[in-house]
Scaffold this motif. Structure first.
Motif, short mmCIF file in Angstrom:
data_model
loop_
_atom_site.label_atom_id
_atom_site.label_comp_id
_atom_site.label_asym_id
_atom_site.label_seq_id
_atom_site.Cartn_x
_atom_site.Cartn_y
_atom_site.Cartn_z
N ALA A 95 52.87 26.49 45.06
CA ALA A 95 53.57 26.15 46.29
C ALA A 95 52.81 26.70 47.49
CB ALA A 95 54.99 26.70 46.27
N ILE A 142 62.98 38.19 58.16
CA ILE A 142 62.90 38.14 56.70
C ILE A 142 62.89 39.55 56.13
CG2 ILE A 142 61.49 37.40 54.75
CD1 ILE A 142 60.52 35.10 56.62
N LEU A 143 62.10 40.41 56.77
CA LEU A 143 62.04 41.81 56.33
C LEU A 143 63.44 42.42 56.36
CD1 LEU A 143 60.05 44.13 55.60
CD2 LEU A 143 60.18 44.81 57.98
N GLY A 185 59.88 25.74 44.68
CA GLY A 185 60.97 25.34 45.56
C GLY A 185 60.54 24.44 46.68
N ILE A 186 59.40 24.78 47.28
CA ILE A 186 58.98 24.05 48.47
C ILE A 186 58.66 22.60 48.13
CG2 ILE A 186 56.56 24.71 48.28
CD1 ILE A 186 57.65 25.02 51.62
N LEU A 213 59.83 36.12 63.06
CA LEU A 213 60.18 35.54 61.75
C LEU A 213 60.02 36.60 60.66
CD1 LEU A 213 60.93 33.02 60.22
CD2 LEU A 213 58.52 32.38 60.19
N SER A 214 58.88 37.30 60.69
CA SER A 214 58.63 38.30 59.66
C SER A 214 59.68 39.39 59.70
CB SER A 214 57.25 38.92 59.84
OG SER A 214 56.28 37.90 59.87
N GLY A 253 59.12 28.23 62.81
CA GLY A 253 58.02 27.62 62.07
C GLY A 253 57.28 26.59 62.93
N SER A 269 61.09 27.90 57.58
CA SER A 269 59.98 28.01 58.53
C SER A 269 58.75 27.32 57.98
CB SER A 269 59.70 29.48 58.83
OG SER A 269 59.35 30.16 57.64
N ALA A 270 58.54 27.39 56.65
CA ALA A 270 57.38 26.72 56.07
C ALA A 270 57.50 25.21 56.24
CB ALA A 270 57.25 27.07 54.59
N PHE A 310 51.98 31.22 55.99
CA PHE A 310 51.19 30.57 57.06
C PHE A 310 50.93 31.53 58.21
CE2 PHE A 310 55.06 29.81 59.48
CZ PHE A 310 56.02 29.66 58.48
N PHE A 311 51.88 32.42 58.46
CA PHE A 311 51.63 33.40 59.51
C PHE A 311 50.60 34.43 59.05
CE2 PHE A 311 53.20 37.24 61.97
CZ PHE A 311 52.56 36.86 63.15
N ILE A 324 50.00 24.64 48.98
CA ILE A 324 50.39 23.52 49.82
C ILE A 324 50.44 23.92 51.29
CG2 ILE A 324 52.30 21.97 50.36
CD1 ILE A 324 52.88 22.07 47.30
N VAL A 325 51.08 25.06 51.53
CA VAL A 325 51.20 25.50 52.92
C VAL A 325 49.87 26.03 53.44
CG1 VAL A 325 52.42 27.07 54.45
CG2 VAL A 325 53.60 26.08 52.49
N GLN A 337 56.98 45.38 50.98
CA GLN A 337 58.10 44.71 51.64
C GLN A 337 57.57 43.83 52.77
OE1 GLN A 337 61.44 47.03 52.87
NE2 GLN A 337 62.28 46.99 50.81
N GLU A 364 54.95 29.83 42.47
CA GLU A 364 54.85 30.19 43.88
C GLU A 364 53.42 30.07 44.40
OE1 GLU A 364 57.24 30.69 46.07
OE2 GLU A 364 58.58 30.13 44.44
N LEU A 368 62.23 31.80 54.86
CA LEU A 368 60.83 31.53 54.51
C LEU A 368 60.61 30.03 54.33
CD1 LEU A 368 59.76 34.24 51.90
CD2 LEU A 368 58.49 33.56 53.93
N ALA A 390 57.66 39.77 53.28
CA ALA A 390 58.42 39.26 54.42
C ALA A 390 57.60 38.35 55.32
CB ALA A 390 58.98 40.43 55.23
N ILE A 391 56.28 38.55 55.35
CA ILE A 391 55.47 37.74 56.26
C ILE A 391 55.20 36.39 55.61
CG2 ILE A 391 53.25 37.60 57.46
CD1 ILE A 391 53.25 40.65 57.53
N PRO A 392 55.63 35.29 56.24
CA PRO A 392 55.41 33.96 55.66
C PRO A 392 53.92 33.69 55.53
CG PRO A 392 56.85 33.85 57.57
CD PRO A 392 56.30 35.23 57.54
N TYR A 422 56.99 24.38 59.79
CA TYR A 422 55.58 24.54 60.11
C TYR A 422 54.81 23.30 59.68
CZ TYR A 422 50.77 26.05 59.50
OH TYR A 422 49.40 26.11 59.52
#
Lengths: 346, 328, 273, 314
Positions: free
Chosen positions: D252, C254-255, C120-121, C250-251, C226, C209-210, D145-146, D255-256, D137, D249, C206, D141-143, C213
């Motif tokens: 992908a 999303i959570l 997707g990204i 952010l987390s 991001g 923010s990516a 990059f973070f 990339i980040v 979970q 994924e 997600l 949920a944590i992106p 970022y």
């Protein structure tokens, strides 16, 4: 070919759900004689399948055998270790199921699944296991057994799958075979073939069979004796001749009368009023009382005793208490005199 | 037999399905689910269709309402060919032909109350106003032996037998002339099955209904039907009045079928005709008579010549070379 | 069985609480933030949390809490646009493919498979590269990317339900096909779509923010979590608070959506069983 | 089996055609002239025209598309505007890093998620299962990059085990390369572990309730034998279906994550090229990445049919 091979006494199996303990089987007592075919008949939810799984030690969470004894050749299976049970399962007591298609593993060949049984119980060489497996397939009437070994279940018809299941159950020559609705998913003409096969195996190997079904016709055709179950209890027990000719329990009577007969046209079918109660729904008295035409006031109050007769028949109904010959409130096995051997049909 | 008015007549109905896969696009495998079926149903009678799985009995039933579009053939309902109607006209016709399914839980939309379910056909066919409709629904519930409190409840709150009563009430709502019942009691316990069969009989008497009753259970079919058609691999092999068919089955398949039904009587000692082998696949049917691969009486001609359904005795039709000279 | 029921309530409960909290924060931020979001106060830069700045300050001395509050506006806006686009177009396409079937279904599914094969990204980057960055373009790009997955769910829902007897029964009664689609099938599919929608919301957060970022998403002066993380990265070891505050926010967001979707799914499963 | 492969191959080609068309359309037809965008709003019209000609943008669309495909097959994707070198060389320089990163992540995902999923399924609804479901979970949920930053913070500053941006190529120091890639690979893997773990867990639970499992127990098979021989094989089949998605994924993710750990891979090239509007590079990269993913999906399909005889022997 006499002697008792399996004795079940006061078996109780419950499921522990969010609504508390739900008894699926409460107080089931019977014995299986060597070489006989014992029918277990009843409608959905009567506990007939749970009884068989309890014997096999295969009741799954959240279910549990909570009381009673299952004596197999003198050993109490409810107390047996997991390892001992594994040695008995498949080797001494084998089982076949309602839906043969899903009871076979879709990703293994027929041959591999047959040979697995031998590998588990006999230290046979691969070659001899293969030979035995092929013989076994031929014995259950499957043509081209050799090629069939390489087939996968989805390549076979339902009837063939059930034959494979029977071959798998018989390969270690067990003394007891439990058949849980083995012909329900099959067409009538295929059902006839499978019933014929089971009769032959019973005769040839003297295997005792517990045959679970909801079909009274099938019972009359294949069984020597029958248990009628209702709401987790055995309500009547007898040889097929006495049971079909002179049923005692109002439920048995109603059940027999409500089957449409292929031989003659009845103007109107007898129907039992009301509906089948779910397990644990009825807490007090006789579970059949709300649907029973002959229910007495006390039927709603007292759990009826299991009344046993000299000839081995038994009924669980207050109507027969007056004419009781020998009553035991909880039906312990030792309390009733040995019945004469049931007459063989063939 | 008293000649009565024909309500529905199926003429040479066929349904071929394309089977995707091995055949490829140029030579698609045809699954001949129904292969030339003809019968008629008179007003007020029950025609039973009996056969084993895959014989095409359900497909036949659904084609009568054009829930499955026939590949060929005619469906004459009160003399009108349903296959020629537009979709719109056909929807209107469905008021007169209703259906009851095998599994009542699956055939009742789980998100609708019983009241909504029963009112739906009335709304669709613009019958009555709001209060009349509600009145009718209440009456229907009573007719099928349900309590009025059922109105606001959902299907999953009922037992199997009660759900089937709801499904029957829905079929009755628009006062149809014909009800196609597809295995309506197969999913039910024996004791409940008897209740539903009795209900169907009572309703037939009370409202002069005509039934097409599809089932694999020969006992049930005998009990409820006036005439019975036996199907095998997409064809009718025998059709006759119930008494004739059960007392004097002509086709070897019918004979075998009736003889193999287990009788709930241990003293019974009728002869059993055990058929060998499995039912052939409908996508690769045998040549000639479809039954010849399993028939104990098969002759040379059976392998090549397809028998036609012909009258062997009065109102007793059978499709078998034993009863008719083979025509070259 | 007992435990699953407890857990199910937990998912729905906690998810809802988290989301309600951030929704409130967002609503408040329209009227009030502790500090002006764009006010630069170099003397206050890179502060740790204190009574004056609850979550510290950034490299320009801007108040982190205020910027996070404003950022939730961006997050919810992008998420909402993405989910609406995804649900409307996805359900339409998936519904058509599933209900009609045949070659139309084949073609639509091939197209959807092809789109799903792209990460997707990468597609988003591609679209943004051509259309340009910014909050609107990012939302549109991500919205289009959400269509295939929702279309798939809608399609399988329609196919499943189409074959069920109650749909056949409605036909047998004589119900018009359009009514069958909207009144019979859709209500039985929409709970699945609701679950898919809340997952898509999390996915949108997600992805946005990516992108931000990477500097390819929402651009300053629009605040975005991001972007804040991007700025904070070089100060990671010395001023971890700078990155932790937006990262945790952010987390949690999303959570919240994941928990909501799990909770909804379990409620749904329970109702169907 | 052969028919199945041929049909899949046909689908593969069809998908590739679709993808190339999508890519092509995005870059060519959509409003917003790439050349204009490249050179900025007040660019010299003559320069625009020359560049258009250079890029072949003044030709009819189908010819342009033909050129693209032809070039792609020959491995020639044109010249980078910024680096003035063939796009192909740019990509191949950075490929080893990204590939090893993706590969490592995939290995981690498989080797962590399958055992975890099986354990959780066998102890369904136990505390361990509950805890794992909470962890996963969070993992989802944590992106990434973070997550990368958290790992850098933990392993870099707290445990001083890692210094970000210290990439060592494989050719120089194997263990050094492995060390420098471990954290980024882990960062990419964590959310995918969560996804895969759920599929494994649910698959094992679902298959565990199947009739054939009861048959196996009824034969006298031990729990371990039932699990390894009967349940696992069947429950991994649905896991395989999402392996393709996980792979996409993971790619992908590189990339980040390359950005977070300052690794000079494909991802970094893509981001810089987008920032500098180096469209030939962007287009080439997107096509290549899509190509790789589609081919891997094809391989997964083949593997799927090997594991599931119901597909193989249809």
């Amino acid at each position: 070919m006499t002697g008792t091979i399996l004795e079940v006494s006061q078996l109780k199996t419950s499921f522990f759900t969010e609504n508390g303990e739900v008894p699926a089987v409460s107080d089931v007592t019977f014995r299986l004689e060597k070489g006989e075919i014992l029918g277990v008949v009843g409608e959905s939810g009567c506990g007939k399948s749970v009884t068989s799984l309890s014997i096999m030690g295969l009741v799954e969470q959240p279910g549990k055998v909570v009381g009673g004894h299952i004596a197999f050749k003198g050993e109490d299976l409810t107390q047996a270790s997991a390892k001992k049970m594994r040695q008995i399962r498949g080797n001494d007591i084998a089982m076949i199921y309602q839906d043969p298609m899903s009871a076979l593993n879709p990703v293994h060949t027929i041959g591999a699944q047959l040979m697995e049984c031998l590998g588990l119980h006999h230290k046979a060489t691969r070659k001899s296991a293969r030979r035995q497996a092929i013989e076994c397939l031929e014995r259950v009437g499957l043509p081209q057994a050799e090629q069939l070994m390489h087939y996968y279940p989805h390549q076979l018809s339902g009837g063939m799958c059930q034959r494979v299941m029977i071959a798998m159950a018989m390969i270690c020559e067990p003394e007891v075979l439990i058949a849980d609705e083995p012909t329900t998913a099959l067409d009538v003409t295929i059902q006839a073939q499978i019933l014929e096969l089971m009769k032959t195996l019973n005769r040839e190997f003297n295997t005792s069979i517990i045959f679970i079904t909801h079909d009274l016709g099938v019972v009359a055709e294949i069984c020597d004796r029958v248990l009628v179950m209702y709401n987790g209890r055995v309500v009547e027990q007898g040889t097929i001749h006495t049971l079909f000719k002179a049923p005692k329990h109002p439920y048995t009577k109603g059940l027999i009368q409500s089957v449409p007969d292929v031989r003659e046209k009845k103007q109107r079918l007898y129907s039992i009023p009301g509906m089948v109660p779910s397990p644990g729904e009825i807490k007090k008295g006789c579970p059949f009382a709300p649907r029973c035409e002959r229910a007495l006031a006390q039927c709603y109050e007292i759990e009826p005793p299991f009344i046993k007769y000299e000839n081995g028949d038994a009924v669980r109904c207050l109507l027969y208490e007056a004419e009781k010959k020998e009553v035991t409130t909880h039906g312990r096995i030792g309390d009733f005199t040995r019945s004469p051997q049931p007459k063989k049909v063939f | 037999m008293v000649e009565s008015e024909t309500l529905l007549e199926a003429r040479n109905l066929r349904k071929y399905f394309d089977v995707k896969g091995s055949g490829g696009r140029k030579h698609p495998n045809l699954l001949k689910a129904v292969d030339g079926v003809s019968f008629s149903v008179s007003k007020g009678e029950t025609l039973g269709i009996v056969g084993e799985s895959g014989c095409g009995k359900s497909t036949t039933g659904r084609m009568l309402l054009r829930l499955i579009e026939p590949t060929a053939g005619q469906i004459l309902f009160e003399g009108r060919d349903l296959t020629q109607l537009s979709q719109r006209e056909m929807r209107k016709q469905r008021r007169h032909i209703q259906m009851v399914f095998q599994n009542p839980l699956a055939s009742l939309n789980p998100r609708r109350t019983v009241g909504e379910l029963l009112e739906q056909p009335l709304k669709v066919h613009r019958m009555g106003n709001v209060s009349e409709r509600k009145q009718r629904v209440m009456a229907l519930l009573k007719t099928v032996g349900l309590n009025e409190t059922a109105y606001g409840r959902y299907p999953h709150q009922f037992s199997g037998g009660q759900r089937q009563r709801i499904a029957i009430a829905r079929a009755l709502a628009v006062t149809p002339k014909l009800i196609v019942a597809d295995e309506p009691v197969s999913a039910l316990d024996v004791s409940v099955q008897a209740q539903i069969l009795n209900l169907l009989k009572d309703l037939q008497e009370a409202y002069q209904l005509t039934y097409l009753f599809i089932s694999h259970d020969l006992g049930v079919v005998r009990h409820i039907s006036d005439r019975v058609a036996v199907m095998y691999l997409g064809r009718i092999v025998e059709i006759a009045s119930t008494e004739d068919l059960y007392n004097d089955p002509k086709h070897p398949y019918t004979q075998a079928l009736i003889s193999t039904v287990p009788i709930p009587d241990p003293e019974y000692s009728g002869e059993r005709v055990l058929l060998q082998g499995d039912i052939p696949s409908a996508s690769e049917p045998p040549s000639g008579c479809p039954f010849h691969t399993r028939c104990p009486l098969a002759m040379e001609a059976c392998k090549t010549v397809v028998p036609r359904l012909q009258e062997s005795e009065a109102d007793h039709f059978v499709s078998c070379h034993l009863y008719h000279k083979v025509e070259a | 069985m007992n435990q699953t029921r407890k857990k199910k309530n937990m998912n729905l409960l906690i998810g809802t609480i988290i989301l309600l909290f951030f929704l409130c924060l967002m609503v408040i931020s329209f009227f009030y933030t502790p500090y002006d979001v764009s006010k630069i106060q170099v003397s206050d830069k890179l502060q740790s949390p204190s009574l004056a700045h609850w979550l510290g300050t950034d490299k320009f001395g801007r108040d982190t809490l205020s910027r996070i509050m404003k950022s939730t506006q961006t997050a919810f806006f992008v998420g909402a646009v993405v989910v609406v686009i995804g649900l409307v177009i996805g359900t339409l396409i998936g519904g058509i493919a599933g209900y009609i079937g045949g070659w139309i279904d084949d073609i639509i599914m091939r197209f959807i498979d092809a789109m799903m094969a792209f990460p997707g990204i990468i597609l988003a980057i591609m679209i943004v590269a051509v259309f340009g960055t910014g909050i609107i373009n990012t939302s549109l790009a991500l919205g289009i990317l959400t269509v295939p997955s929702i279309a798939r769910i809608a399609r399988s829902g329609f196919i499943q339900n189409k074959a069920l007897d109650y749909v056949v029964a409605a036909k047998a009664v004589g119900v018009h096909p359009m009514k069958i689609v909207f009144q019979e099938i859709l209500p039985n599919v929409y709970s699945q779509l609701l679950v898919a929608g809340s997952i898509a919301f999390a996915g949108a957060l997600l992805a946005e923010s990516a992108l931000s970022y990477l500097g390819l998403g929402v651009q300053p002066p629009d605040p975005s979590l991001g972007q804040m993380l991007n700025e904070a990265q070089e100060y990671l070891t010395d001023d971890p608070w700078y990155a932790l505050a937006p990262g945790v926010t952010l987390s949690l967001l999303i959570l919240g959506f994941y928990m909501l979707s799990n909770g909804l799914r379990e409620v749904l499963d329970h109702r169907l069983s | 089996m052969l028919a199945y492969i041929i049909r899949r191959l046909g689908l593969l080609i069809l998908t590739l055609v679709f993808i190339s068309i999508i890519t092509f359309l995005v870059f060519q037809i959509l409003p917003g002239d790439p050349v204009q965008t490249m050179l900025g709003p007040d660019a010299d019209p003559i320069r625009i025209k020359t560049l258009r000609h250079q890029l072949g943008l003044d030709q009819p669309l189908y010819i342009q598309y033909g050129h693209l495909i032809e070039g792609f097959i020959r491995g020639d994707l044109g010249q980078s505007i910024r680096f003035s070198m063939p796009v192909r060389d740019l990509i191949f320089d950075r490929l080893p890093l990204t590939l090893s990163l993706a590969f490592m992540s995939l290995i981690i995902v498989i080797f962590v998620s399958i055992p975890l999923g099986v354990i959780a399924a066998r102890r369904e609804n136990s505390w361990g299962d509950l805890l794992l479901s909470i962890f996963t979970q969070f993992g989802m949920a944590i992106p990434s990059f973070f997550m990368g930053m958290i790992l850098i913070l933990l392993f870099g500053s707290v445990f001083s085990l890692f210094s970000p941006g210290s990439y060592v190529p494989w050719s120089e120091d194997f263990w050094g390369a492995l060390g420098s890639l471990l954290l980024p690979a882990l960062t990419i893997a964590i959310p995918q572990i969560a996804v895969s773990y759920r599929y494994v867990r649910n698959g094992v639970i679902e298959q565990g309730q199947m009739d054939y499992v009861r048959t196996a127990r009824g034969k006298g098979a031990s729990e371990w034998k039932t699990l390894s021989h009967h349940i696992l094989r069947n429950s991994l089949i649905p896991v395989l279906t999402i392996l393709g998605l996980i792979l996409a994924e993971v790619v992908a993710g590189t990339i980040v994550v390359e950005q977070v750990f300052s690794l000079p891979g494909i991802g970094q090239l893509l981001i810089t090229s987008v920032s500098y509007r180096d469209f030939p590079v962007v287009q080439g990269l997107v096509l290549y990445i899509a190509f790789v993913i589609v081919v891997i999906n094809f391989l997964v399909d083949i593997l799927y049919s090997v594991l599931d005889p119901r597909i193989r022997l249809k």
